[in-house]
Enzyme design. Structure first.
Site, PDB file in Angstrom:
ATOM      1  N   ALA A  77     -49.006  19.491 -33.176  1.00  0.00           N
ATOM      2  CA  ALA A  77     -49.718  20.366 -32.363  1.00  0.00           C
ATOM      3  C   ALA A  77     -48.756  20.501 -31.039  1.00  0.00           C
ATOM      4  CB  ALA A  77     -51.004  19.454 -31.614  1.00  0.00           C
ATOM      5  N   VAL A  78     -48.984  21.850 -30.397  1.00  0.00           N
ATOM      6  CA  VAL A  78     -48.269  22.199 -29.186  1.00  0.00           C
ATOM      7  C   VAL A  78     -49.392  22.134 -28.276  1.00  0.00           C
ATOM      8  CG1 VAL A  78     -46.822  23.595 -27.954  1.00  0.00           C
ATOM      9  CG2 VAL A  78     -46.267  22.870 -30.185  1.00  0.00           C
ATOM     10  N   GLU A 108     -51.429  20.888 -45.177  1.00  0.00           N
ATOM     11  CA  GLU A 108     -52.620  21.909 -45.249  1.00  0.00           C
ATOM     12  C   GLU A 108     -53.017  22.527 -43.762  1.00  0.00           C
ATOM     13  OE1 GLU A 108     -53.069  18.642 -48.125  1.00  0.00           O
ATOM     14  OE2 GLU A 108     -53.030  18.579 -46.093  1.00  0.00           O
ATOM     15  N   ASN A 113     -55.630  30.016 -38.955  1.00  0.00           N
ATOM     16  CA  ASN A 113     -54.335  29.591 -38.038  1.00  0.00           C
ATOM     17  C   ASN A 113     -53.198  30.660 -38.460  1.00  0.00           C
ATOM     18  OD1 ASN A 113     -52.612  28.694 -36.289  1.00  0.00           O
ATOM     19  ND2 ASN A 113     -53.125  26.544 -36.711  1.00  0.00           N
ATOM     20  N   TYR A 120     -44.800  28.488 -40.670  1.00  0.00           N
ATOM     21  CA  TYR A 120     -44.496  27.692 -41.847  1.00  0.00           C
ATOM     22  C   TYR A 120     -43.822  28.738 -42.911  1.00  0.00           C
ATOM     23  CZ  TYR A 120     -47.961  24.343 -39.646  1.00  0.00           C
ATOM     24  OH  TYR A 120     -48.285  23.675 -39.261  1.00  0.00           O
TER      25      TYR A 120
END
Length: 159
Positions: A77-78, A108, A113, A120
């Protein structure tokens, strides 16, 4: 945080208050403190923090667990205020360096998103199907993604 510099370092227990705060801002169903403590206690895992150089505040973090010959990206997370500055990519690149770029990685990600899926894919992950209703909070499906020697050699990603 645009154009600020940051460094990647190991995540520590003392970072967890900041991590929990980001987790709550980033996800509809955040991990608990106990979940982070458990992952930090595993000596084979990779737990990283992206820290803003000027404030020394955590802007992002990554948790990756090792299962035999496969690395599973459990949580990345950012902080919403620090997104689109390269922190997520830097965390993932450091994970590859520490684990070995030629290793297998899986994760996953929510089907909605799109920015994460694009990142990715740029880094060599490829879709391998879905997990229906994987996210209990919304019932949303998850895309299962893998990064292997085959996907990185054909993706143009560093590897």
């Amino acid at each position: 945080m645009t154009n600020q510099t940051f460094k990647i370092r190991p995540l520590s227990y003392s970072d967890l208050p900041q991590v929990i705060a980001i987790e709550r801002r980033a996800f509809p169903t955040p991990w608990s403190l106990a979940m982070f403590v458990l992952e930090l206690s595993k000596p084979s895992g990779i737990c990283l923090a992206g820290v803003a150089a000027d404030t020394r505040r955590i802007a992002g973090y990554l948790i990756c667990a090792r299962y035999d010959q496969v690395w599973h990206l459990m949580n990345v997370a950012v902080d919403p205020a620090s997104r689109r500055c390269g922190i997520g990519r830097a965390l993932l690149e450091e994970m590859f360096e520490r684990a070995g770029r030629d290793r297998q990685f899986t994760l996953e990600v929510r089907t909605s998103n799109v920015p994460a899926i694009a990142l990715y894919e740029q880094l060599g992950f490829r879709s391998a199907g879905t997990r229906p209703r994987y996210y209990r909070d919304t019932g949303e499906d998850a895309v299962i993604m893998w990064r292997t020697a085959d996907t990185t050699s054909t993706s143009g990603a560093a590897g």
